[in-house]
Design an enzyme around this catalytic site. Structure first.
Site, mmCIF file in Angstrom:
data_model
loop_
_atom_site.group_PDB
_atom_site.id
_atom_site.type_symbol
_atom_site.label_atom_id
_atom_site.label_comp_id
_atom_site.label_asym_id
_atom_site.label_seq_id
_atom_site.Cartn_x
_atom_site.Cartn_y
_atom_site.Cartn_z
ATOM 1 N N ASP A 193 -59.930 -22.204 -28.784
ATOM 2 C CA ASP A 193 -61.004 -20.845 -28.146
ATOM 3 C C ASP A 193 -62.167 -21.550 -27.545
ATOM 4 O O ASP A 193 -63.156 -21.060 -27.796
ATOM 5 C CB ASP A 193 -61.107 -20.035 -29.367
ATOM 6 N N ASP A 210 -66.903 -23.053 -33.930
ATOM 7 C CA ASP A 210 -65.944 -22.185 -34.148
ATOM 8 C C ASP A 210 -64.438 -22.746 -33.674
ATOM 9 O O ASP A 210 -63.972 -22.267 -32.814
ATOM 10 C CB ASP A 210 -66.309 -20.862 -32.966
HETATM 11 N N1 ATP Z 1 -73.669 -23.988 -37.217
HETATM 12 C C1 ATP Z 1 -74.146 -23.023 -36.335
HETATM 13 N N2 ATP Z 1 -75.804 -23.084 -36.275
HETATM 14 C C2 ATP Z 1 -76.341 -22.130 -35.644
HETATM 15 N N3 ATP Z 1 -75.885 -20.746 -35.005
HETATM 16 C C3 ATP Z 1 -74.382 -20.768 -35.406
HETATM 17 C C4 ATP Z 1 -73.786 -21.891 -36.171
HETATM 18 N N4 ATP Z 1 -72.263 -21.537 -36.171
HETATM 19 C C5 ATP Z 1 -72.391 -20.394 -35.596
HETATM 20 N N5 ATP Z 1 -73.350 -19.974 -34.814
HETATM 21 C C6 ATP Z 1 -74.049 -18.574 -34.281
HETATM 22 O O1 ATP Z 1 -73.003 -17.627 -34.704
HETATM 23 C C7 ATP Z 1 -72.077 -17.245 -33.691
HETATM 24 C C8 ATP Z 1 -70.606 -16.718 -34.332
HETATM 25 O O2 ATP Z 1 -70.233 -18.076 -34.774
HETATM 26 P P1 ATP Z 1 -68.684 -18.225 -34.461
HETATM 27 O O3 ATP Z 1 -68.619 -18.541 -32.974
HETATM 28 O O4 ATP Z 1 -68.408 -19.569 -35.372
HETATM 29 O O5 ATP Z 1 -67.939 -17.078 -35.323
HETATM 30 P P2 ATP Z 1 -66.900 -16.261 -34.538
HETATM 31 O O6 ATP Z 1 -65.439 -16.353 -35.044
HETATM 32 O O7 ATP Z 1 -66.804 -16.332 -33.090
HETATM 33 O O8 ATP Z 1 -67.233 -14.731 -34.763
HETATM 34 P P3 ATP Z 1 -66.308 -13.368 -34.356
HETATM 35 O O9 ATP Z 1 -65.187 -14.107 -33.504
HETATM 36 O O10 ATP Z 1 -65.925 -12.837 -35.287
HETATM 37 O O11 ATP Z 1 -67.090 -12.999 -33.310
HETATM 38 C C9 ATP Z 1 -72.055 -18.048 -32.740
HETATM 39 O O12 ATP Z 1 -71.888 -17.618 -31.415
HETATM 40 C C10 ATP Z 1 -73.486 -18.880 -32.908
HETATM 41 O O13 ATP Z 1 -74.467 -18.221 -31.947
HETATM 42 MG MG MG Z 2 -67.286 -17.590 -31.766
#
Ligand code: ATP
Ligand code: MG
Length: 256
Positions: A193, A210
């Site tokens: 992804d 992610d």
């Molecule tokens: N370790 C981290 N430190 C800072 N910000 C983070 C971190 N992990 C994630 N984020 C923030 O949180 C957001 C969502 O995280 P992530 O992409 O892991 O989840 P997601 O699975 O995409 O959520 P969904 O698919 O439900 O939208 C990211 O786009 C980022 O802005």
């Molecule tokens: Mg994400």
């Protein structure tokens, strides 16, 4: 049963007062995502010292919410909480069943989410071990993943590549392609992804996030996912003003 619930209630109340998982913003966010089991999980993580305080949401996504937290040592942490109500279980089941690391044949939703979170932690660990810059995984428990917070010293989270002004796009693109390559060749993983929405820019450096859906290279869909990752990166690199073809991208990753 009754006494069990009231003990959990007491424990949670204690957490709210002792560990300060409180504050207006958290309560508001809390009513959105914190079901009882999630609260109990957060409570356990708090007792272990991984979360002392939750400071509100960084992101509210389809399946997961990410919060900024502070651990017992005063470090910022990112706390990713999967919502049982809105997770795509069919997808989780499909990705998990083709993964030789997980011998899970269940349709139990909580168990699937827990495995999914463990998968994200293990993929982060694997990526980190081969030198890909990802948030350092700290602990996975039930539907909650605690990891390194990517952002500045005063707690501002890093921006998504898709939303940031990149000062050296060529450097960033090459670094990302190098990461895709070592992820494939050394960690035997495909992110699955990858796009500007799952790459943070921290001090000019790309950080891959992610990675829960990431699969091993011998998974039946790994090639398809890799192709999709390349297509997404190609589009993002073009948006960043780079003149690079898909074939150039492929040859930078490997001879496909
Ligand atoms: N370790 C981290 N430190 C800072 N910000 C983070 C971190 N992990 C994630 N984020 C923030 O949180 C957001 C969502 O995280 P992530 O992409 O892991 O989840 P997601 O699975 O995409 O959520 P969904 O698919 O439900 O939208 C990211 O786009 C980022 O802005
Ligand atoms: Mg994400």
């Amino acid at each position: 049963m009754c006494s069990k619930v009231s003990k959990a209630d007491n424990d949670l109340r204690k957490l709210l007062s002792e560990k300060r998982l409180k504050g207006d913003e958290d309560r508001r966010v809390g009513s959105e995502v914190f079901d009882r089991l999630t609260l109990e999980t957060l409570y356990k993580l708090a007792k272990m010292g991984h979360i002392n305080k939750l400071q509100g949401a960084i992101s509210t996504g389809k399946e997961a919410n990410v919060f900024k937290g502070i651990d017992d040592d005063g470090n910022f942490v990112a706390v990713k909480i999967y919502r049982v109500g809105t997770s795509d279980f069919k997808k989780m089941q499909y990705y998990i069943q083709g993964d030789p690391r997980f011998n899970v044949r269940t349709s139990n939703k909580r168990q699937l989410i827990n495995t999914w979170v463990t998968k994200e932690l293990r993929n982060l660990t694997r990526a980190q071990e081969v030198g890909v810059r990802v948030p350092r995984p700290i602990i996975a428990k039930n539907n909650v993943l605690v990891m390194e917070f990517i952002g500045d010293d005063i707690g501002n989270p890093a921006q998504l590549m898709r939303q940031s002004k990149i000062s050296d796009p060529e450097y960033v693109a090459n670094k990302i392609l190098e990461y895709v390559k070592i992820l494939y060749k050394d960690a035997k993983l495909v992110h699955g992804d990858l796009s500007g929405y799952n790459i943070l820019i921290d001090d000019g450096e790309p950080v891959i996030i992610d990675i829960s859906q990431g699969v091993m290279v011998d998974h039946p869909i790994s090639r398809e996912l890799l192709k999709r990752d390349i297509d997404n990166l190609y589009r993002d690199f073009k948006k960043m003003g780079l003149q690079i073809s898909k074939d150039q991208i492929k040859s930078k990753i490997m001879d496909l």
